[in-house]
Design an enzyme around this catalytic site. Structure first.
Site, PDB file in Angstrom:
ATOM      1  N   CYS A  73      46.900  42.573 -38.743  1.00  0.00           N
ATOM      2  CA  CYS A  73      47.688  42.765 -37.539  1.00  0.00           C
ATOM      3  C   CYS A  73      46.792  43.078 -36.333  1.00  0.00           C
ATOM      4  O   CYS A  73      46.039  42.223 -35.904  1.00  0.00           O
ATOM      5  CB  CYS A  73      48.758  43.837 -37.782  1.00  0.00           C
ATOM      6  N   HIS A 168      51.725  41.855 -42.519  1.00  0.00           N
ATOM      7  CA  HIS A 168      51.341  43.030 -43.303  1.00  0.00           C
ATOM      8  C   HIS A 168      51.379  42.746 -44.804  1.00  0.00           C
ATOM      9  O   HIS A 168      52.458  42.705 -45.393  1.00  0.00           O
ATOM     10  CB  HIS A 168      52.264  44.199 -42.962  1.00  0.00           C
ATOM     11  N   GLU A 170      50.444  44.735 -47.059  1.00  0.00           N
ATOM     12  CA  GLU A 170      50.622  45.979 -47.821  1.00  0.00           C
ATOM     13  C   GLU A 170      52.087  46.327 -48.045  1.00  0.00           C
ATOM     14  O   GLU A 170      52.387  47.187 -48.861  1.00  0.00           O
ATOM     15  CB  GLU A 170      49.883  47.134 -47.126  1.00  0.00           C
ATOM     16  N   SER A 222      52.189  77.095 -59.033  1.00  0.00           N
ATOM     17  CA  SER A 222      53.485  77.304 -58.396  1.00  0.00           C
ATOM     18  C   SER A 222      54.607  76.620 -59.156  1.00  0.00           C
ATOM     19  O   SER A 222      55.774  76.895 -58.922  1.00  0.00           O
ATOM     20  CB  SER A 222      53.455  76.743 -56.977  1.00  0.00           C
TER      21      SER A 222
END
Ligand code: XMP
Length: 516
Positions: A73, A168, A170, A222
């Protein structure tokens, strides 16, 4: 042992919202990568020694290096602009689906097509998001693919192994996106797929052993995903020299304290000191109504208790020199684009910030290189229950911020039980993984209900379920009405003191996910 960082890809960040997603895709392929800010120096790139670079923009320095490049891009635009091509603002902005005609082949696209078998030419179904477009090719590049609105959509300079994509790869909407990225990092850059959960475990174990030697390591457990995976990993690495402190604040989900102890102490044999501090937390919170004040009280008390326990442990272990933390890669990136990688972020009170310096301890952070999805896969590889590892996020202050206003003991149990009903029904109806976070909020107001022929004034709870990718924005989850009905009936029938259940239909923004 092999060096799993040996073959690596560098991703240069120009502030694109997609940068982390690109990095995660490369890791999924099985190749280690890191994100550096765009103003990286040539020396820093050389020190990192990548086999290839992926650009969401392009600093001049990368063209001085003899390394394969993939511009995505804005990365394509800057590549074209800097190498003698031309870029101009487009009249037609393109967002979403587009079909790219493949005009000729290159190493990235050879043999790929999403077109029907009888189509005249090969094409790819891709996902676009851009305003500008390349209008003339830079020197040395060939045009590989085009769309009607972006005549230069894929370019390649095969001699230098430089490639540019307008779309894109991805995002999952680009059907061949994973293949394109894999071809770049594996075929073109020649990276081996060394980055697997099993290899990462081996590597972390070796590195932790080298770091701490025979010393004991302290961990604040935790029950959250990150600290749980750290515990499992360090237990493999150093056995009972790992000492965990689990502060049960009483503000956890129903049975959570017992589950943490069952998973770690009983099943895995991890050394865990449980501190039941519910009374202390309730006492400290008495009278506090302001959410930020409640957060502060909870955080401070947590650290106070942790320090007391560490002091007690020192009496049996002697000086403890190492503190383990569940810092993950996004924390490292976010800490001011930390080029140096030295900044440490304190995510919540569970990452007991400030303590390492105060107690003169070094940090052990075995998840520092990992994204959340990698941490989860590591957890499963280490034998933690998938149900625990894929749990929704839970805020550090816990139910302390899910009881509006003052936290009172009388509100805690009904809230825990209502929350448990909501979550177990979500699981039972296969809806748990359809939402990103779900919980119940206790509203300390009374509303009227009729039981038998008696009017009763009882409390209200709100169900909250959201869908989100990054927790920065979120939409309320459109859960089926019958499902909400089931949950509501169970809560009202099974829990004394609650006579009304409402569903929160607010998006973020303007609402937040939590109610406080
Ligand atoms: P909000 O309510 O800001 O929540 O939309 C976004 C995400 O952050 C979590 N959250 C917290 N996590 N300590 C934490 O560790 C906090 O004080 C805290 N407040 C909100 C929230 O659960 C959601 O996932």
């Amino acid at each position: 042992m092999q060096d799993i960082h040996r073959h690596r890809i560098l991703i240069l960040d120009f502030g694109s919202q997609y940068t982390q997603l690109i990095a995660r895709r490369i890791r999924e392929i099985g190749v280690f990568c890191e994100i550096y800010p765009w103003d990286v120096t040539e020396q820093e790139i050389r020190d990192f020694a990548p086999r290839g670079i992926i650009l969401s923009g392009a600093p001049q320095v990368v063209f001085e290096l003899n390394i394969p490049l993939l511009g995505i891009c804005y990365g394509l635009h800057t590549m074209a602009a800097q190498l003698g091509g031309a870029v101009s603002p487009s009249d037609e902005k393109e967002f979403g689906y587009a079909q790219v005609r493949l005009e000729q082949s290159c190493a990235l696209t050879a043999g790929l097509t999403d077109a029907a078998a009888d189509a005249a030419e090969a094409s790819l179904d891709v996902w676009m998001s851009h305003g500008d477009k390349v209008t003339s090719l830079p020197e040395g590049f060939e045009l590989i693919g085009a769309t009607d609105s972006a005549p230069v959509t894929i370019i390649a300079d095969e001699a230098r192994h430089w490639y540019g994509l307008q779309f894109h790869p991805e995002v999952t909407h680009t059907k061949q996106g994973g293949v394109l990225l894999e071809r770049f990092v594996v075929d073109i850059c020649g990276c081996e797929k060394l980055w697997t959960a099993a290899n990462i475990v081996e590597d972390s174990i070796a590195r932790t052993r080298a770091q701490v030697g025979d010393d004991p390591v302290l961990l604040g457990l935790s029950g959250g995903v990150d600290s749980s995976v750290v515990a499992a990993l360090l237990h493999r690495a150093i056995g009972d020299r790992l000492v965990c402190i689990f502060v049960d604040t009483g503000l956890l989900r129903l049975h959570e304290g017992d589950q943490v102890m069952a998973t770690f102490a009983e099943h895995m044999g991890v050394n865990v000191v449980r501190v039941n501090a519910r009374e202390r937390f309730l006492e400290a919170l008495a009278g506090a109504e302001d959410p930020e004040l409640k957060r502060k009280i909870i955080g401070n008390l947590f650290i106070e208790i942790f320090e007391e326990q560490a002091q007690l442990l020192r009496e049996s272990y002697g000086q403890i020199r190492w503190l383990a933390q569940g810092t993950i890669y996004p924390d490292v990136i976010e800490s001011a684009g930390s080029r140096t990688g030295k900044a440490h972020v304190i995510k919540s009170h569970h990452n007991v910030g400030g303590l390492p310096e105060r107690m003169n301890m070094g940090l052990v952070e075995p998840l520092r290189e990992l994204f959340k999805d990698e941490v989860r896969r590591l957890g499963v590889t280490l034998g933690l229950p998938a149900e625990m590892v894929y749990r929704h996020p839970f805020p550090g202050p816990g139910l302390g911020v899910r009881i509006l206003g003052e936290v009172r003991e009388a509100y805690l149990e009904p809230l825990q039980r209502a929350d448990h009903i909501f979550i177990s029904e979500l699981r039972k109806h296969d809806l748990y993984d359809e939402v990103s976070q779900a919980f119940v909020v206790f509203l300390p107001v009374k509303s009227v209900g009729v039981v038998g022929d008696q009017r009763r004034y009882e409390y209200v709870v709100a169900l909250r379920a959201v869908q989100t990718v990054d927790f920065m924005t979120a939409r309320w989850a459109p859960l089926p009405h019958e499902f909400l009905d089931t949950v509501s009936r169970r809560i009202i029938n099974e829990i004394d003191g609650i006579s009304r259940v409402v569903y929160d239909v607010s998006g973020k923004p303007p609402a937040t996910i939590e109610w406080e």
